[in-house]
Structure formats: C-alpha cells, structure tokens
Motif scaffolding. Structure first.
Motif, PDB file in Angstrom:
ATOM      1  N   TRP A  57     -21.115 -88.027  13.223  1.00  0.00           N
ATOM      2  CA  TRP A  57     -20.159 -87.408  14.151  1.00  0.00           C
ATOM      3  C   TRP A  57     -19.236 -88.461  14.758  1.00  0.00           C
TER       4      TRP A  57
ATOM      5  N   TYR B 172     -21.640 -83.212  21.802  1.00  0.00           N
ATOM      6  CA  TYR B 172     -21.434 -82.358  20.644  1.00  0.00           C
ATOM      7  C   TYR B 172     -20.540 -81.174  21.005  1.00  0.00           C
ATOM      8  N   ASN B 173     -19.935 -80.595  19.981  1.00  0.00           N
ATOM      9  CA  ASN B 173     -19.222 -79.337  20.178  1.00  0.00           C
ATOM     10  C   ASN B 173     -20.194 -78.313  20.773  1.00  0.00           C
ATOM     11  N   ARG B 174     -19.775 -77.617  21.816  1.00  0.00           N
ATOM     12  CA  ARG B 174     -20.686 -76.724  22.543  1.00  0.00           C
ATOM     13  C   ARG B 174     -21.203 -75.583  21.678  1.00  0.00           C
TER      14      ARG B 174
ATOM     15  N   LEU C  49     -17.846 -77.398  11.388  1.00  0.00           N
ATOM     16  CA  LEU C  49     -17.512 -78.495  12.291  1.00  0.00           C
ATOM     17  C   LEU C  49     -17.654 -79.860  11.639  1.00  0.00           C
TER      18      LEU C  49
ATOM     19  N   THR D 181     -14.026 -79.224  23.841  1.00  0.00           N
ATOM     20  CA  THR D 181     -15.119 -78.543  23.142  1.00  0.00           C
ATOM     21  C   THR D 181     -16.478 -78.969  23.674  1.00  0.00           C
ATOM     22  N   THR D 182     -16.524 -80.009  24.520  1.00  0.00           N
ATOM     23  CA  THR D 182     -17.780 -80.427  25.123  1.00  0.00           C
ATOM     24  C   THR D 182     -18.008 -79.635  26.406  1.00  0.00           C
TER      25      THR D 182
ATOM     26  N   ASP E 257     -14.563 -82.543  11.444  1.00  0.00           N
ATOM     27  CA  ASP E 257     -14.830 -83.601  12.414  1.00  0.00           C
ATOM     28  C   ASP E 257     -13.857 -84.757  12.320  1.00  0.00           C
TER      29      ASP E 257
END
Length: 247
Positions: free
Chosen positions: A58, A177-179, A212, A7-8, A216
C-alpha cells in the motif's frame, strides 16, 4: 504533519460502522467499551490492520530508509522497527548511483563469502536474522549511502499526525487504510469469529481489495506495438504478418 486522503477515518467510525452492519448498537466510546462484542471488534480490527500491511504494498504505508556504511563496519545493519518487507528493486547505492545486487540467496551469499575478492565496486545485499546484510561483508571496507523503500506495519497515526503505531488504543486514532477496505475486512473477521454466514462479506472484501489495490498507484500506458513512436496499436508495417508468397 502529513495530510492523508479523505478516504481515511478514525477508529471509532470504523468500529461503529461495522457494529451497525452486524446488528450491534452504536456507542460513543467503542474502543473503551466494556461490552464483549466491542472488545472483540477492537481486537479484530487490529488483526485486520496487521494482515493488510503484508497483503499488498500500500502506498500509504511505504517508507524510505537509509544508512551509510563505514570502512570498519561488520556489515549487518538494523532494519526499521516498523519494517514488514522491502519494496522490490528499490535498494540503491546512491554514492555510486547504482542499484545493489540482490536479494542474495543463502547459496549466493555463501559463494561470495568464499571468494578471494580484494576489490569490489558494486554492493550486494540480503536480509538474514532480521537484519540487513551488505556484501562485501566483515568488514564492508567501503563508505556508501544505502537507500531502500519498505512497507511499514504502522497503519495508524495519532491525531497529532506524527505518532505512528500498529494498534488501536483510542477512538481518535486515524486508520490509514481506505475506510471501505478496513471496515469490510473487520466485518468479515467478526462474522467468521462468531460462526455466522460470511459468504457475502467475503465477496464484498474480495471485490474491494481487488478494486483498491488496482487503484492504489498509477500505471504506465502499455504499448503493444513494436515501437514507442507515434504509431497506432494496429499498424500495417508492424502488426500484420508477411503473406502472398504463394503456396
């Protein structure tokens, strides 16, 4: 080297994704572009990344810090250079295998310092002036291994997988972070900075943040019954009140 979730993605991918969504032409070097719009996007990406690091704990930004007190220590210790805040209830004295009491308020701290205490087994703690303070204080008088988890402000890792930082400087920087989250937030900031309608972008970011942050980390299964045993949630002996006592 740490392997991060799929997801990065990289800084150039985030910047070009946002650029395409706001009507800009994609470029091969968005971080190094001389175009004013891309310069603004890079700055807003950095601001968005910094803000997200303090919005939520996070998992990808969590770190563990440790130090050992010494008998002659003054009692205040440096925090990690990438420190934002401690994760609640993680401060632990592993020498005695027990939690440290705190965070102490200013009033509690002063009250403890005013006591005539010669022996103490459990350590207390607080953060003051950008340092981690341990009670008993000045000198500590005890040798203890202190551990705690904190949230780092280093939300970027270089392609070598070991160099962490909090500012995008090259296209290949990996955003932790998640894109979807970071691209939504950067887009929102760009629209707001340009004075454009950002209502839909705000809704998109809010929805993604709630989704998210909720996913997490794992969560325990909650039992609303009175027992943790193998009983159903609705149980005749535990969930239905007494009745039939007459009027």
């Amino acid at each position: 080297m740490v392997t991060y979730p799929t997801t990065t993605t990289t800084a150039d991918e985030i910047l070009n994704t946002v650029a395409a969504e706001v009507g800009l032409e994609e470029v091969s070097d968005p971080v190094g572009s001389a175009d004013a719009s891309y310069k603004q996007l890079v700055r807003l990406l950095n601001v968005a990344g910094d803000e997200l690091s303090v919005m939520y704990n996070w998992e990808v930004l969590r770190r563990e810090h440790t130090f050992t007190t010494a008998a002659a220590d003054v009692g205040n210790y440096a925090l990690p250079t990438d420190f934002t805040h401690i994760v609640d209830s993680t401060v632990w004295d592993r020498t005695e295998d027990e939690p440290m009491f705190g965070p102490l308020s200013a009033q509690e701290w002063q009250a403890l310092l005013g006591e005539d205490t010669t022996t103490i087994s459990t350590l207390g703690w607080r953060i003051m002036g950008g340092e981690f303070y341990v009670y008993p204080y000045n000198p500590v008088g005890l040798i203890r291994a202190v551990y705690f988890e904190y949230v780092s402000n280093n939300w970027i890792v270089a392609t070598n997988g070991t160099t962490y930082k909090n500012k995008v400087t090259v296209n290949s920087d990996v955003i932790l972070y998640n894109r979807l989250l970071i691209s939504r937030y950067t887009k929102l900031k760009f629209l707001l900075a340009r004075g454009l309608d950002a209502n839909a972008a705000q809704d998109d970011f809010n929805q993604m943040f709630e989704l998210l942050s909720g996913q997490d980390k794992g969560a325990p299964v909650l039992n609303v019954g009175a027992s943790s045993g193998p009983f159903p949630l609705i149980n005749a002996w535990r969930n239905i009140g007494d009745s039939n006592f007459g009027s």
